[in-house]
Write an enzyme that holds these catalytic residues in place. Structure first.
Site, PDB file in Angstrom:
ATOM      1  N   SER A 264      -8.498  -7.915 -17.523  1.00 29.63           N
ATOM      2  CA  SER A 264      -7.498  -7.755 -16.492  1.00 29.63           C
ATOM      3  C   SER A 264      -7.244  -9.067 -15.742  1.00 29.63           C
ATOM      4  CB  SER A 264      -7.925  -6.636 -15.549  1.00 29.63           C
ATOM      5  OG  SER A 264      -6.793  -6.042 -15.003  1.00 29.63           O
ATOM      6  N   HIS A 405      -6.825   1.384 -19.170  1.00 32.06           N
ATOM      7  CA  HIS A 405      -7.126   0.021 -18.731  1.00 32.06           C
ATOM      8  C   HIS A 405      -8.613  -0.138 -18.419  1.00 32.06           C
ATOM      9  CE1 HIS A 405      -6.130  -3.812 -16.895  1.00 32.06           C
ATOM     10  NE2 HIS A 405      -6.779  -3.478 -15.785  1.00 32.06           N
TER      11      HIS A 405
HETATM   12  C1  GCU Z   1      -3.720  -4.987 -10.735  1.00 34.05           C
HETATM   13  C2  GCU Z   1      -2.777  -6.077 -11.137  1.00 34.05           C
HETATM   14  C3  GCU Z   1      -2.969  -6.509 -12.580  1.00 34.05           C
HETATM   15  C4  GCU Z   1      -4.409  -6.812 -12.811  1.00 34.05           C
HETATM   16  C5  GCU Z   1      -5.251  -5.642 -12.377  1.00 34.05           C
HETATM   17  C6  GCU Z   1      -6.754  -5.855 -12.509  1.00 34.05           C
HETATM   18  O1  GCU Z   1      -3.397  -3.826 -11.398  1.00 34.05           O
HETATM   19  O2  GCU Z   1      -1.464  -5.630 -10.951  1.00 34.05           O
HETATM   20  O3  GCU Z   1      -2.194  -7.622 -12.879  1.00 34.05           O
HETATM   21  O4  GCU Z   1      -4.618  -7.174 -14.146  1.00 34.05           O
HETATM   22  O5  GCU Z   1      -5.035  -5.373 -11.054  1.00 34.05           O
HETATM   23  O6  GCU Z   1      -7.226  -6.971 -12.381  1.00 34.05           O
HETATM   24  O7  GCU Z   1      -7.438  -4.865 -12.716  1.00 34.05           O
END
Ligand code: GCU
Length: 753
Positions: A264, A405
């Site tokens: 992420s 995710h």
């Molecule tokens: C949020 C953000 C993402 C990121 C995520 C994370 O959702 O919008 O861009 O990747 O956090 O780090 O879990």
């Protein structure tokens, strides 16, 4: 009345509050367009060509990419997306603040490492800027490859534990390496390191610059942030690069095999770190999404507008200018992937993670591919689109996992397989290729999985290319390191210094694992060569055909004869050679037995007493023979030892072999040189009297007097080392402790006999 009079100021207050709120909101920037999650609504977009220079020319070679386009792209990412990448500090200090040799029930050694930098204006590295924990597997061959990432696990716990967010602003940040995954990574022989963000750059809009960026003089000033000022992603990526500085000082980690990995937001950081620091051996970004691997110009999931609105502190201020105007961006994220080429890159997405735009992440890899190709590596084709849970690609790899995710065990299992094939196996090959000679023993310590790897196949192909038309390999050459490029007719081989036998052992293991036909054919030729080279008397010359010089003698020198015999003994017993026909194996056994008989024939009798061996013997009469001018007829205190070891290894009941062993051991016992000490200085060797020194042996003893002898290039035999010239005195092993091992082995061998 009362009521009316109190109502009006309330309305006024409400209006005032609205005005203030609206002003604040407008200062924060306009509310960005909402995310699109409908593939049908993705508007057409145009991606910049990774190979086209800003002046319109297109680079067409690896050199053009490296020299012109790569630096240009890196600058564009600095100025438009992430901000300037801070240089490595000049003044710094590393501290290992905690070391635990038996962490995780003895599985790993834990080190907690801190990097200190000076406060601005000072020259004393006094302030911690980076803190990380590394677990290094115990009981494996070191140095080990490693995974490093920001916030992979909670470093405040004794073992890898999924971290909970430790800063107040963003509580939903998922970390991913738990105990089980951590253990499996370590068991596979990888180190695992996790960087903390607290001191480096807290993940907070108000606080992010209060770490590395402040210490590096890159924090916002009173006047605000420069357009290309780095944000938290820049600081995290910088920290990752610094961890690599540390690994290059930690001997238990192979700093040429460090994989940077992130999930992420930390996947974004991993990509940016990999782009800036070419020392990372491979880059893995999982669910890195917008500002990571996902294409910005493809309107799906999180947008530049959304991300710069929610996380303005991650990027440089300039990036926000493309909010809802991604088409104006002069770069896109496929070019960030291209900056990683030709290193191994793994991008991974999850099916339900439409926020991160899985397809956009895949397409970034596809559109980075021309750069991988120009650098001599495969890329990813546009089609077919990746099927669920089916990784595609090799060195540039992608998978779309079922689920949401997260960085899961399934992802890790695939990343480990990838690291194995693309990082560890090539690292092993590199190490084997770096030795001065083909080190078959080191190669044979590697796993069958390594022998099955593409990296091993490259080495095997190199080895094959060096085989002479007679079937042998040259000495003092690492034949695995590079292919033979000279005139094929000029290839020469020898048995000297272990040449040929190492190649045969290497290829034998290789074909056993792979079934490779060219390797089998080469082995047949090599074995035939060894068998053909054996004299009727049972001995071997140094090389074959034997020529007319001293090399034609039966060569004990440098253990040639013994090495060949050890090899022939091994062939019928080793599964590596099981592909050979039974007749061939029988020939090896017979040749071995003839060789042992030859050894017995060669053993020198002095005035009726059996002693040991000379370094060369006549191929017909078995008599001792001289070699180079400084190698006269003599009894060898060096070579004879390994002959005796071989004879003792046989555990044979033959009385003639027993007699040979007893006679040889007795000779070593009576030929020991007590009270002498050999001192090697920088530029000479001296022999000094040292009462009580452990016994040593001379390389050569005179026949029949059994006195140590020393000969220079003039061929005149002398009684002490000091009498021969400096060059020979220092260029040869004149003394050794060979008889000590003989005595030890003989004592064991004698038990019960
Ligand atoms: C949020 C953000 C993402 C990121 C995520 C994370 O959702 O919008 O861009 O990747 O956090 O780090 O879990």
């Amino acid at each position: 009345m009362k009521a009316r009079s109190t109502k009006a100021p309330r309305v006024r207050a409400l209006i005032r509050a609205w005005v203030i709120l609206a002003t604040v909101l407008s200062c924060l920037g306009a509310t960005p367009r909402r995310a699109n999650h409908d593939e049908a609504k993705v508007a057409p977009y145009v991606l910049p060509d990774p190979l086209r220079l800003e002046d319109g020319r297109r680079v067409a070679s690896a050199q053009g990419w490296e020299r012109d386009r790569r630096p240009e792209l890196l600058r564009l990412f600095e100025s438009q997306v992430y901000g300037r990448f801070p240089p490595a500090p000049k003044i710094f200090r590393w501290r290992v603040v905690r070391e635990e040799a038996r962490a995780m029930d003895g599985l790993a050694t834990r080190r907690d490492v801190v990097l200190d930098l000076p406060e601005p204006g000072s020259s004393e590295p006094s302030t911690p800027v980076l803190r990380f924990t590394v677990f290094i597997p115990n009981r494996v061959e070191q140095p080990v490859p490693a995974f490093v990432g920001v916030h992979l696990f909670d470093t405040s716990k004794p073992a890898p534990t999924p971290a909970v967010a430790r800063d107040p602003d963003h509580t939903s940040f998922p970390e991913n390496v738990g105990d089980e995954v951590g253990r499996s990574i370590l068991r596979r022989g990888y180190a695992l390191a996790s960087l903390d963000t607290q001191e480096l750059a807290p993940d907070s809009t108000n606080n992010y610059a209060n770490g590395a960026l402040r210490l590096l003089g890159l924090a916002p000033s009173a006047a605000g942030r420069a357009d290309d000022a780095p944000g938290a992603l820049g600081a995290w990526a910088w920290g990752l690069a610094r961890s690599l500085d540390y690994f290059s000082t930690d001997r238990s980690v192979d700093s040429s095999a460090v994989v940077v990995i992130g999930h992420s937001r930390m996947g974004k950081a991993a990509l940016w770190a990999g782009a800036n620091d070419p020392r990372f051996a491979a880059i893995i970004a999982n669910g890195s999404g917008c500002g990571g691997a996902a294409l910005s110009k493809r309107d799906f999931g999180e947008t530049v507008g959304i991300i710069t609105h929610a996380f303005p502190h991650w990027f440089c201020p300039q990036f926000a200018n493309f909010a809802d105007h991604e088409e104006r961006l002069p770069v896109d994220q496929h070019q960030l992937i291209a900056l990683l080429a030709p290193r191994p890159v793994y991008l991974a997405s999850a099916e339900k993670d439409s926020w991160a735009d899985p397809k956009g992440e895949f397409l970034a890899a596809v559109h980075a591919s021309p750069v991988f190709q120009i650098l001599g590596t495969e890329g990813l084709p546009t089609s077919p689109e990746p099927a669920l849970d089916q990784p595609i690609g090799t060195r540039l790899r992608y998978h779309l996992r079922r689920g949401r995710h997260d960085l899961t065990e399934v992802d890790w299992a695939r990343f480990l397989g990838f690291a194995e094939a693309e990082v560890r196996h090539p690292a092993i090959a590199r190490r084997l290729a770096s030795h001065e000679r083909l080190d078959a023993a080191a190669a044979l310590r590697q796993s069958h999985t390594w022998f099955a790897s593409r990296s091993a196949a490259v080495l095997a192909t190199n080895v094959l290319s060096h085989q002479s038309s007679h079937g042998a390999w040259p000495k003092n050459t690492n034949t695995a390191a590079a292919p033979y490029t000279g005139d094929p007719a000029q290839r020469r081989g020898t048995f000297d210094n272990g040449a040929t036998l190492g190649e045969l052992r290497f290829l034998a293991r290789f074909q056993r694992v792979t079934g490779d036909k060219p390797a089998r054919a080469a082995l047949q030729r090599g074995l035939h060569h060894i068998l053909e080279a054996q004299y009727a008397s049972g001995g071997w010359p140094q090389s074959y055909p034997p020529g007319s010089g001293y090399a034609r003698h039966i060569t004990f020198n440098d253990n040639t004869m013994v090495r060949i015999l050890e090899f022939l003994r091994e062939v019928p017993r080793s599964p590596d050679f099981a592909f050979l026909e039974p007749e061939r194996l029988e020939e090896c056994r017979a040749a071995f037995n003839r060789g042992i008989d030859c050894i017995l024939q060669c053993q020198v009798r002095v005035e009726g007493v059996l002693t040991v061996w000379c370094a060369q013997h006549d191929a017909i009469t078995f008599e001792p023979r001289p070699a180079r001018s400084f190698e006269p007829v003599s009894l060898s205190g060096a070579e004879s030892a390994r002959v005796l070891h071989l004879l003792m290894d046989l555990k044979s009941d033959r009385p003639d072999i027993h007699q040979a062993i007893r006679a040889g051991a007795a000779w070593f016992a009576r030929s020991a040189l007590p009270d002498l000490y050999v001192v090697r200085s920088d530029d000479d060797v001296l022999v000094i009297a040292e009462p009580g020194a452990p016994p040593i042996w001379a390389r050569f003893y005179d026949i029949p007097t059994n006195r140590p002898i020393f000969t220079g290039r003039d061929g005149v035999v002398r009684g002490s080392l000091a009498e021969i010239e400096h060059e020979r005195r220092n260029g040869y092993a004149w003394y050794g402790t060979w008889g000590q091992d003989v005595a030890r082995r003989f004592a064991d061998w004698s038990v019960g006999r």
